[in-house]
Motif scaffolding. Structure first.
Motif, PDB file in Angstrom:
ATOM      1  N   SER A 200       0.824  -1.211   0.000  1.00 44.32           N
ATOM      2  CA  SER A 200       0.000   0.000   0.000  1.00 44.32           C
ATOM      3  C   SER A 200       0.858   1.261   0.000  1.00 44.32           C
ATOM      4  CB  SER A 200      -0.931   0.010   1.213  1.00 44.32           C
ATOM      5  OG  SER A 200      -1.856  -1.044   1.136  1.00 44.32           O
ATOM      6  N   VAL A 201       1.912   1.262   0.806  1.00 54.94           N
ATOM      7  CA  VAL A 201       2.809   2.423   0.874  1.00 54.94           C
ATOM      8  C   VAL A 201       3.474   2.650  -0.476  1.00 54.94           C
ATOM      9  CG1 VAL A 201       4.963   3.298   1.877  1.00 54.94           C
ATOM     10  CG2 VAL A 201       3.211   2.291   3.352  1.00 54.94           C
ATOM     11  N   ARG A 202       3.990   1.584  -1.073  1.00 57.36           N
ATOM     12  CA  ARG A 202       4.652   1.724  -2.377  1.00 57.36           C
ATOM     13  C   ARG A 202       3.686   2.234  -3.439  1.00 57.36           C
ATOM     14  NH1 ARG A 202       8.329  -3.742  -2.139  1.00 57.36           N
ATOM     15  NH2 ARG A 202      10.083  -2.803  -1.032  1.00 57.36           N
ATOM     16  N   ALA A 203       2.464   1.724  -3.442  1.00 55.71           N
ATOM     17  CA  ALA A 203       1.465   2.174  -4.418  1.00 55.71           C
ATOM     18  C   ALA A 203       1.140   3.650  -4.204  1.00 55.71           C
ATOM     19  CB  ALA A 203       0.206   1.320  -4.313  1.00 55.71           C
ATOM     20  N   PHE A 204       0.994   4.058  -2.950  1.00 54.76           N
ATOM     21  CA  PHE A 204       0.680   5.451  -2.649  1.00 54.76           C
ATOM     22  C   PHE A 204       1.830   6.366  -3.056  1.00 54.76           C
ATOM     23  CE2 PHE A 204       0.350   9.071   0.366  1.00 54.76           C
ATOM     24  CZ  PHE A 204      -0.865   9.572  -0.084  1.00 54.76           C
ATOM     25  N   LEU A 205       3.064   5.965  -2.760  1.00 52.62           N
ATOM     26  CA  LEU A 205       4.220   6.764  -3.140  1.00 52.62           C
ATOM     27  C   LEU A 205       4.329   6.885  -4.655  1.00 52.62           C
ATOM     28  CD1 LEU A 205       6.856   5.523  -0.543  1.00 52.62           C
ATOM     29  CD2 LEU A 205       5.660   7.722  -0.565  1.00 52.62           C
ATOM     30  N   GLN A 206       3.992   5.827  -5.364  1.00 51.42           N
ATOM     31  CA  GLN A 206       3.998   5.871  -6.828  1.00 51.42           C
ATOM     32  C   GLN A 206       2.943   6.863  -7.332  1.00 51.42           C
ATOM     33  OE1 GLN A 206       6.127   4.648  -8.969  1.00 51.42           O
ATOM     34  NE2 GLN A 206       4.997   5.340 -10.763  1.00 51.42           N
ATOM     35  N   THR A 207       1.777   6.863  -6.715  1.00 53.86           N
ATOM     36  CA  THR A 207       0.724   7.812  -7.076  1.00 53.86           C
ATOM     37  C   THR A 207       1.190   9.246  -6.824  1.00 53.86           C
ATOM     38  OG1 THR A 207      -1.009   6.202  -6.605  1.00 53.86           O
ATOM     39  CG2 THR A 207      -1.657   8.518  -6.594  1.00 53.86           C
ATOM     40  N   LEU A 208       1.839   9.469  -5.683  1.00 54.19           N
ATOM     41  CA  LEU A 208       2.376  10.797  -5.390  1.00 54.19           C
ATOM     42  C   LEU A 208       3.435  11.208  -6.405  1.00 54.19           C
ATOM     43  CD1 LEU A 208       2.791  10.641  -1.497  1.00 54.19           C
ATOM     44  CD2 LEU A 208       0.987  11.819  -2.780  1.00 54.19           C
ATOM     45  N   ARG A 209       4.268  10.259  -6.802  1.00 55.08           N
ATOM     46  CA  ARG A 209       5.310  10.550  -7.789  1.00 55.08           C
ATOM     47  C   ARG A 209       4.686  10.919  -9.135  1.00 55.08           C
ATOM     48  NH1 ARG A 209       8.037   8.857 -11.836  1.00 55.08           N
ATOM     49  NH2 ARG A 209       7.121   6.806 -12.011  1.00 55.08           N
ATOM     50  N   GLU A 210       3.668  10.185  -9.546  1.00 53.60           N
ATOM     51  CA  GLU A 210       3.007  10.462 -10.823  1.00 53.60           C
ATOM     52  C   GLU A 210       2.321  11.831 -10.814  1.00 53.60           C
ATOM     53  OE1 GLU A 210       0.525   7.016 -11.364  1.00 53.60           O
ATOM     54  OE2 GLU A 210       2.256   5.749 -11.835  1.00 53.60           O
ATOM     55  N   ALA A 211       1.908  12.291  -9.637  1.00 58.70           N
ATOM     56  CA  ALA A 211       1.295  13.610  -9.506  1.00 58.70           C
ATOM     57  C   ALA A 211       2.344  14.704  -9.284  1.00 58.70           C
ATOM     58  CB  ALA A 211       0.289  13.614  -8.355  1.00 58.70           C
ATOM     59  N   ASN A 212       3.633  14.339  -9.333  1.00 56.45           N
ATOM     60  CA  ASN A 212       4.750  15.270  -9.125  1.00 56.45           C
ATOM     61  C   ASN A 212       4.737  15.910  -7.733  1.00 56.45           C
ATOM     62  OD1 ASN A 212       6.076  14.956 -11.643  1.00 56.45           O
ATOM     63  ND2 ASN A 212       4.485  16.192 -12.576  1.00 56.45           N
ATOM     64  N   LEU A 213       4.265  15.165  -6.753  1.00 55.75           N
ATOM     65  CA  LEU A 213       4.264  15.651  -5.372  1.00 55.75           C
ATOM     66  C   LEU A 213       5.505  15.195  -4.617  1.00 55.75           C
ATOM     67  CD1 LEU A 213       0.505  14.988  -4.659  1.00 55.75           C
ATOM     68  CD2 LEU A 213       1.582  17.198  -5.120  1.00 55.75           C
ATOM     69  N   VAL A 214       6.109  14.121  -5.088  1.00 59.19           N
ATOM     70  CA  VAL A 214       7.364  13.629  -4.516  1.00 59.19           C
ATOM     71  C   VAL A 214       8.326  13.353  -5.661  1.00 59.19           C
ATOM     72  CG1 VAL A 214       6.273  12.591  -2.478  1.00 59.19           C
ATOM     73  CG2 VAL A 214       6.685  11.188  -4.504  1.00 59.19           C
ATOM     74  N   GLU A 215       9.586  13.235  -5.303  1.00 58.82           N
ATOM     75  CA  GLU A 215      10.605  12.868  -6.265  1.00 58.82           C
ATOM     76  C   GLU A 215      11.444  11.754  -5.676  1.00 58.82           C
ATOM     77  OE1 GLU A 215      12.364  16.662  -6.924  1.00 58.82           O
ATOM     78  OE2 GLU A 215      13.399  16.698  -5.008  1.00 58.82           O
ATOM     79  N   THR A 216      12.070  10.989  -6.550  1.00 56.84           N
ATOM     80  CA  THR A 216      12.886   9.885  -6.078  1.00 56.84           C
ATOM     81  C   THR A 216      14.338  10.324  -5.942  1.00 56.84           C
ATOM     82  OG1 THR A 216      13.212   9.095  -8.328  1.00 56.84           O
ATOM     83  CG2 THR A 216      11.420   8.093  -7.069  1.00 56.84           C
ATOM     84  N   THR A 217      15.012   9.675  -5.038  1.00 56.90           N
ATOM     85  CA  THR A 217      16.445   9.845  -4.881  1.00 56.90           C
ATOM     86  C   THR A 217      17.046   8.460  -4.894  1.00 56.90           C
ATOM     87  OG1 THR A 217      16.403   9.743  -2.473  1.00 56.90           O
ATOM     88  CG2 THR A 217      16.164  11.918  -3.462  1.00 56.90           C
ATOM     89  N   SER A 218      18.026   8.251  -5.724  1.00 61.62           N
ATOM     90  CA  SER A 218      18.640   6.929  -5.835  1.00 61.62           C
ATOM     91  C   SER A 218      19.783   6.730  -4.863  1.00 61.62           C
ATOM     92  CB  SER A 218      19.159   6.710  -7.259  1.00 61.62           C
ATOM     93  OG  SER A 218      18.078   6.698  -8.152  1.00 61.62           O
ATOM     94  N   ASP A 219      20.119   7.772  -4.125  1.00 60.28           N
ATOM     95  CA  ASP A 219      21.246   7.658  -3.205  1.00 60.28           C
ATOM     96  C   ASP A 219      20.866   6.979  -1.907  1.00 60.28           C
ATOM     97  OD1 ASP A 219      19.712   9.604  -1.990  1.00 60.28           O
ATOM     98  OD2 ASP A 219      21.205  11.184  -2.166  1.00 60.28           O
ATOM     99  N   GLY A 220      19.576   6.637  -1.748  1.00 54.80           N
ATOM    100  CA  GLY A 220      19.145   5.959  -0.538  1.00 54.80           C
ATOM    101  C   GLY A 220      18.915   6.890   0.637  1.00 54.80           C
ATOM    102  N   ILE A 221      19.094   8.190   0.421  1.00 57.47           N
ATOM    103  CA  ILE A 221      18.903   9.150   1.509  1.00 57.47           C
ATOM    104  C   ILE A 221      17.780  10.086   1.108  1.00 57.47           C
ATOM    105  CG2 ILE A 221      19.945  10.963   2.899  1.00 57.47           C
ATOM    106  CD1 ILE A 221      22.672   9.682   2.280  1.00 57.47           C
ATOM    107  N   ALA A 222      16.660   9.947   1.768  1.00 60.51           N
ATOM    108  CA  ALA A 222      15.529  10.835   1.475  1.00 60.51           C
ATOM    109  C   ALA A 222      15.786  12.204   2.074  1.00 60.51           C
ATOM    110  CB  ALA A 222      14.232  10.245   2.026  1.00 60.51           C
ATOM    111  N   GLY A 223      15.392  13.218   1.357  1.00 57.93           N
ATOM    112  CA  GLY A 223      15.506  14.571   1.876  1.00 57.93           C
ATOM    113  C   GLY A 223      16.864  15.203   1.712  1.00 57.93           C
ATOM    114  N   SER A 224      17.777  14.539   0.985  1.00 53.97           N
ATOM    115  CA  SER A 224      19.103  15.134   0.808  1.00 53.97           C
ATOM    116  C   SER A 224      19.153  16.061  -0.364  1.00 53.97           C
ATOM    117  CB  SER A 224      20.148  14.033   0.625  1.00 53.97           C
ATOM    118  OG  SER A 224      19.893  13.294  -0.548  1.00 53.97           O
TER     119      SER A 224
END
Length: 95
Positions: free
Chosen positions: A71-95
């Motif tokens: 559920s969390v992954r699906a919700f985060l994907q929905t947020l990403r598709e709406a451009n509300l969040v962005e991904t970071t590949s460095d493993g550190i969120a918020g950096s």
């Protein structure tokens, strides 16, 4: 595994303990979050990854860790598709 962070052009306001509103400033759109979405957003903005958010959900509600994580992954994907969040590949969120 990618980590997520809120985009800098998104602001949130808690309406009450169970409801939040997100405003995407650039797109001039707002989104309403229910209790679950509000909890996930709160944990996300405090730097928690999907695994940690799922664990918190199992402590808050009667849900298995596997179902919570899906559920969390699906919700985060929905947020990403709406451009509300962005991904970071460095493993550190918020950096």
């Amino acid at each position: 595994m990618d980590s997520y962070r809120s985009r800098p052009d998104v602001v949130s306001t808690k309406i009450d303990e169970k409801t939040s509103v997100l405003l995407h400033l650039e797109a001039q759109q707002y989104y309403s979050l229910n209790e679950t979405g509000t909890r996930i957003w709160d944990l996300l903005t405090r730097g928690h990854d999907a695994q940690a958010i799922a664990v918190a959900m199992t402590e808050d509600w009667d849900v298995s860790r596997g179902k919570a994580l899906r559920s969390v992954r699906a919700f985060l994907q929905t947020l990403r598709e709406a451009n509300l969040v962005e991904t970071t590949s460095d493993g550190i969120a918020g950096s």
